[in-house]
Motif scaffolding. Structure first.
Motif, PDB file in Angstrom:
ATOM      1  N   UNK A  85       0.582  -0.787  -0.293  1.00 35.32           N
ATOM      2  CA  UNK A  85       0.019   0.122  -0.172  1.00 35.32           C
ATOM      3  C   UNK A  85       1.580   0.720   0.007  1.00 35.32           C
ATOM      4  N   UNK A  86       1.647   1.250   0.914  1.00 33.32           N
ATOM      5  CA  UNK A  86       2.756   2.135   0.788  1.00 33.32           C
ATOM      6  C   UNK A  86       3.142   2.867  -0.246  1.00 33.32           C
ATOM      7  N   UNK A  87       4.086   0.750  -1.148  1.00 30.81           N
ATOM      8  CA  UNK A  87       4.737   1.376  -2.368  1.00 30.81           C
ATOM      9  C   UNK A  87       3.442   2.169  -2.816  1.00 30.81           C
ATOM     10  N   UNK A  88       3.105   1.910  -3.687  1.00 32.51           N
ATOM     11  CA  UNK A  88       1.244   2.021  -4.204  1.00 32.51           C
ATOM     12  C   UNK A  88       1.844   3.296  -4.513  1.00 32.51           C
ATOM     13  N   UNK A  89       1.954   4.555  -3.303  1.00 34.04           N
ATOM     14  CA  UNK A  89       1.342   5.916  -2.733  1.00 34.04           C
ATOM     15  C   UNK A  89       2.734   5.929  -3.291  1.00 34.04           C
ATOM     16  N   UNK A  90       4.019   5.743  -3.464  1.00 29.07           N
ATOM     17  CA  UNK A  90       4.902   6.775  -2.774  1.00 29.07           C
ATOM     18  C   UNK A  90       6.564   6.519  -4.146  1.00 29.07           C
ATOM     19  N   UNK A  91       6.074   5.015  -3.986  1.00 33.02           N
ATOM     20  CA  UNK A  91       6.951   3.771  -4.815  1.00 33.02           C
ATOM     21  C   UNK A  91       8.349   3.914  -4.350  1.00 33.02           C
ATOM     22  N   UNK A  92       8.508   4.159  -3.681  1.00 32.25           N
ATOM     23  CA  UNK A  92       9.426   4.181  -2.551  1.00 32.25           C
ATOM     24  C   UNK A  92       9.368   3.022  -1.412  1.00 32.25           C
ATOM     25  N   UNK A 108       8.116   2.161   1.454  1.00 30.76           N
ATOM     26  CA  UNK A 108       7.805   2.568   3.282  1.00 30.76           C
ATOM     27  C   UNK A 108       8.092   2.911   4.167  1.00 30.76           C
ATOM     28  N   UNK A 109       9.821   2.184   4.782  1.00 25.15           N
ATOM     29  CA  UNK A 109      10.232   2.160   5.714  1.00 25.15           C
ATOM     30  C   UNK A 109      10.279   3.377   5.951  1.00 25.15           C
ATOM     31  N   UNK A 110      11.185   4.067   5.055  1.00 25.78           N
ATOM     32  CA  UNK A 110      12.469   4.699   4.634  1.00 25.78           C
ATOM     33  C   UNK A 110      11.230   6.453   4.129  1.00 25.78           C
ATOM     34  N   UNK A 111       9.949   6.045   4.014  1.00 26.42           N
ATOM     35  CA  UNK A 111       9.512   7.358   3.640  1.00 26.42           C
ATOM     36  C   UNK A 111       8.398   8.547   4.757  1.00 26.42           C
ATOM     37  N   UNK A 112       9.050   9.431   4.974  1.00 20.76           N
ATOM     38  CA  UNK A 112       7.843  10.007   6.000  1.00 20.76           C
ATOM     39  C   UNK A 112       6.298   9.889   5.863  1.00 20.76           C
ATOM     40  N   UNK A 113       6.346   8.715   7.198  1.00 17.04           N
ATOM     41  CA  UNK A 113       5.003   8.166   7.461  1.00 17.04           C
ATOM     42  C   UNK A 113       3.686   9.802   6.926  1.00 17.04           C
ATOM     43  N   UNK A 114       4.622  10.564   8.144  1.00 15.18           N
ATOM     44  CA  UNK A 114       2.699  12.150   8.737  1.00 15.18           C
ATOM     45  C   UNK A 114       2.095  12.812   6.625  1.00 15.18           C
ATOM     46  N   UNK A 115       3.758  11.913   5.874  1.00 17.13           N
ATOM     47  CA  UNK A 115       3.431  12.413   4.130  1.00 17.13           C
ATOM     48  C   UNK A 115       2.457  11.783   3.274  1.00 17.13           C
ATOM     49  N   UNK A 116       2.817  10.233   4.103  1.00 22.48           N
ATOM     50  CA  UNK A 116       1.394   8.989   3.613  1.00 22.48           C
ATOM     51  C   UNK A 116       0.240   9.341   4.237  1.00 22.48           C
ATOM     52  N   UNK A 117       0.203   9.401   5.371  1.00 20.93           N
ATOM     53  CA  UNK A 117      -0.507   9.825   6.074  1.00 20.93           C
ATOM     54  C   UNK A 117      -1.973  10.838   5.602  1.00 20.93           C
ATOM     55  N   UNK A 118      -1.379  11.928   5.443  1.00 19.86           N
ATOM     56  CA  UNK A 118      -1.925  13.001   4.674  1.00 19.86           C
ATOM     57  C   UNK A 118      -2.278  12.629   3.574  1.00 19.86           C
ATOM     58  N   UNK A 119      -1.225  12.398   2.089  1.00 20.31           N
ATOM     59  CA  UNK A 119      -1.745  11.502   1.003  1.00 20.31           C
ATOM     60  C   UNK A 119      -2.976  10.375   1.333  1.00 20.31           C
ATOM     61  N   UNK A 130      -4.666   6.101  -7.051  1.00 21.86           N
ATOM     62  CA  UNK A 130      -3.802   6.952  -8.048  1.00 21.86           C
ATOM     63  C   UNK A 130      -3.776   8.198  -7.628  1.00 21.86           C
ATOM     64  N   UNK A 131      -4.646   8.742  -6.960  1.00 24.93           N
ATOM     65  CA  UNK A 131      -5.409   9.850  -7.002  1.00 24.93           C
ATOM     66  C   UNK A 131      -4.063  10.688  -5.939  1.00 24.93           C
ATOM     67  N   UNK A 132      -4.069   9.684  -5.021  1.00 23.39           N
ATOM     68  CA  UNK A 132      -3.126   9.797  -3.348  1.00 23.39           C
ATOM     69  C   UNK A 132      -2.134   9.611  -3.962  1.00 23.39           C
ATOM     70  N   UNK A 133      -1.237   9.533  -5.313  1.00 26.43           N
ATOM     71  CA  UNK A 133       0.131   9.320  -5.946  1.00 26.43           C
ATOM     72  C   UNK A 133       0.143  11.038  -5.821  1.00 26.43           C
ATOM     73  N   UNK A 134      -1.141  12.155  -6.085  1.00 32.39           N
ATOM     74  CA  UNK A 134      -0.965  13.759  -7.071  1.00 32.39           C
ATOM     75  C   UNK A 134      -0.929  14.042  -5.046  1.00 32.39           C
ATOM     76  N   UNK A 135      -1.813  13.685  -4.847  1.00 33.19           N
ATOM     77  CA  UNK A 135      -1.312  14.406  -2.688  1.00 33.19           C
ATOM     78  C   UNK A 135       0.259  14.162  -2.289  1.00 33.19           C
ATOM     79  N   UNK A 136       0.486  12.680  -2.409  1.00 36.28           N
ATOM     80  CA  UNK A 136       1.767  12.218  -1.671  1.00 36.28           C
ATOM     81  C   UNK A 136       3.249  13.322  -2.618  1.00 36.28           C
TER      82      UNK A 136
END
Length: 595
Positions: free
Chosen positions: A435-442, A444-455, A494-500
């Motif tokens: 789920x996290x990789x689908x949002x950030x394409x990174x 998910x353990x190394x990505x800002x969790x607050x940014x993913x939460x917001x997206x 897919x829209x969450x990637x815009x926000x991220x």
């Protein structure tokens, strides 16, 4: 050397170099093992010759004992080398398979534009490369190493025969060489035919995959058109395979003269041996060894011919692979870097068509200022998505230019330009990742969790974190036993990637086509708030969604037919008014009219 032969040699050389890059020093070890294995038949012949010549000599026992000990040593060497050679090959298989798949992936990813992906010839080539990359590079390694072993054996036996009579190696070589050459080129002709008719093979493969596709399994059963697919597959296959059988038949009959020539060479050698035996010019020991030599030679030549038959389609595959790797970029990048937010995007007299004689956009001009939200609407085929493809620089205009703060988009570094963009397309991706990789394409353990939460919150998918115990680490997609989402949830993802990404320019091509009206309304309200101050390009058929935009462009036949705010276009009482009123009436249809 003919151009065709140069191309074959070039592809073979390129493939061997790439294999060498993949396995590095493993090739040297394998060559040593292969060389030793190739010499084993010659060593065996030498021992047989020594053994037969020792009969009748004084001190027979000690001499034969020495020879038999050598023979045991030879057997022991063969039993040591064979597993070592096989183990080396197996270890190299993984590296070769990975190397060529990475080459394919990196080259495909290196294309800045998408024109190559929409080309029929490219689809034919990539279908073959994708299907055969798991086999052909490994086949080449096995064919080359086996051929090396066979050539070492053939060369050593020919040299051995040459010590008895100089012309024997010459006559045997001249008789079998035409068969080897013919086998290579005739097999290449068969492969080239299958490549030329790759579209038929690709259609068959696609029809087969349709019957196994879970996305259309329901329709196949409701409409009962599985039998139609079977008939379609059979009709394509009967034509394709009948042509292949005819080609194989011609290949077989054409090979008969070359096979007979090889037999004549063997018969001539055997006849010469028998003649000399009759005239006491050869000893029994020499005859035994020479007959055994011819047997080994015949066996190795047949094996070499089989390898050449297999090598020909492999070389053709690598010709296709090399051509793909060397394919030039259709949308070249420049060096100019954008170091500040974009204030103005201008389409200036832009004309473009996917085919040169069929323009989709015709002398199109409009501008978008920083923070402005525009909607592009119109009938199917009017050029809406084409504008987005040009803006993302998947293609370049055939006429006119796109200016970014007065700079031609062609002069701007593509990666730098695309870092300014976020996009959701109507054919959005559904990735079998977490789920996290689908949002950030990174990771998910190394990505800002607050940014993913917001997206994920802005995309109205927070409930997935509550639903899935693994949270952002939850694998998605049934391909690898992950959690499956509904079409609407995939689109929200897919829209969450815009926000991220949160870039200054936002592109949305039918971003809510899979959403229900309530979800669509909620998403657009969130988009309005989230994209305040950003430049937004929105394409949609649902005109109720475009009222939020600062300006609406109505396309017709590749030109702007109407332009303005929702209120202005409604007041014009033109095509936009008709389209909007038609959609609105569909929602406001009297209840009795639906009965």
């Amino acid at each position: 050397m003919k151009k065709r032969d140069q191309t074959i040699f070039s592809a073979f050389k390129w493939a061997v170099i790439e294999i060498q890059h993949a396995i590095k020093w493993g090739m040297l070890a394998l060559i040593v093992f292969i060389g030793l294995q190739g010499l084993l038949p010659f060593m065996n012949l030498y021992i047989i010759k020594s053994l037969t010549e020792s009969i009748g000599q004084d001190s027979l026992f000690s001499y034969i004992s020495t020879i038999l000990i050598s023979w045991v040593g030879l057997i022991l060497l063969e039993n040591i080398i064979s597993p070592l050679s096989q183990m080396t090959r197996i270890r190299m298989n993984e590296s070769i398979h990975s190397h060529f798949n990475l080459l394919l992936m990196k080259k495909a990813n290196s294309f800045s534009g998408i024109g190559v992906f929409e080309s029929k010839s490219f689809q034919d080539e990539i279908a073959i490369l994708r299907q055969e990359t798991k086999n052909k590079p490994l086949n080449l390694m096995y064919i080359v190493t086996d051929s090396m072993k066979e050539l070492v054996t053939i060369a050593s036996i020919l040299i051995f025969l040459g010590t008895i009579s100089w012309w024997l190696p010459f006559i045997v070589t001249c008789s079998v060489l035409p068969q080897v050459i013919f086998s290579f080129f005739s097999e290449k002709k068969v492969w080239d035919y299958s490549l030329f008719h790759a579209e038929d093979a690709r259609k068959m493969s696609h029809i087969c995959s349709l019957t196994l596709d879970r996305n259309i399994a329901k329709e196949i059963r409701i409409y009962n058109f599985g039998d139609y697919f079977f008939e379609k597959f059979h009709s394509l296959g009967s034509v394709f395979y009948s042509r292949m059988r005819l080609l194989r038949k011609r290949q077989y009959f054409s090979s008969i003269p070359f096979s007979l020539l090889a037999v004549v060479g063997q018969v001539a050698a055997i006849g010469w041996i028998l003649w000399n035996l009759k005239n006491n010019a050869l000893s029994i020991a020499s005859v035994i060894v020479m007959m055994q030599s011819l047997h080994f030679l015949h066996r190795e030549v047949l094996s070499f011919i089989q390898d050449m038959n297999m090598l020909s389609p492999v070389i053709s595959y690598f010709q296709t692979f090399k051509k793909f790797i060397e394919q030039k970029e259709m949308v070249p990048s420049s060096n100019y870097q954008l170091n500040s937010p974009v204030n103005l995007i201008e389409f200036c007299n832009v004309s473009f068509g996917y085919e040169k004689d069929d323009l989709i956009l015709k002398n199109l001009s409009f501008s978008v200022h920083r923070g402005e939200k525009i909607a592009i609407v119109g009938a199917n085929g009017s050029g809406k998505s084409t504008i987005i493809k040009l803006l993302c620089r998947f293609y370049d205009p055939q006429e006119g230019s796109i200016l970014i703060d007065g700079i031609d988009l062609k002069e701007i570094d593509i990666e730098n330009w695309r870092s300014q963009l976020s996009a959701v397309f109507q054919d959005f991706g559904r990735y079998p990742l977490s789920l996290g990789e689908n949002i950030s394409f990174s990771d998910s353990a190394t990505v800002d969790k607050r940014k993913m939460d917001g997206a994920i919150k802005k995309a109205n998918l927070t409930y997935l974190l509550e639903k899935f115990p693994e949270g952002f680490h939850t694998p998605l997609g049934k391909e690898f036993s992950g959690k499956e989402l509904s079409p609407g949830e995939w689109q929200k993802l897919a829209i969450s990637r815009l926000f991220f990404r949160n870039s200054p320019i936002v592109v949305m091509d039918e971003p809510t086509s899979s959403l229900d009206p309530n979800s669509e309304y909620e998403i657009f309200q969130r988009l309005i708030l989230a994209f305040e101050g950003k430049s937004v390009f929105l394409i949609t058929h649902r005109l109720n969604s475009v009222k939020m935009c600062d300006r609406i462009l109505l396309l017709k036949d590749g030109r702007i037919a109407e332009e303005g705010t929702h209120q202005k276009l409604m007041a014009l009482n033109g095509d936009y008014n008709k389209l909007f009123s038609m959609q609105a009436s569909g929602y406001q249809e009297p209840e009795h009219a639906l009965l």
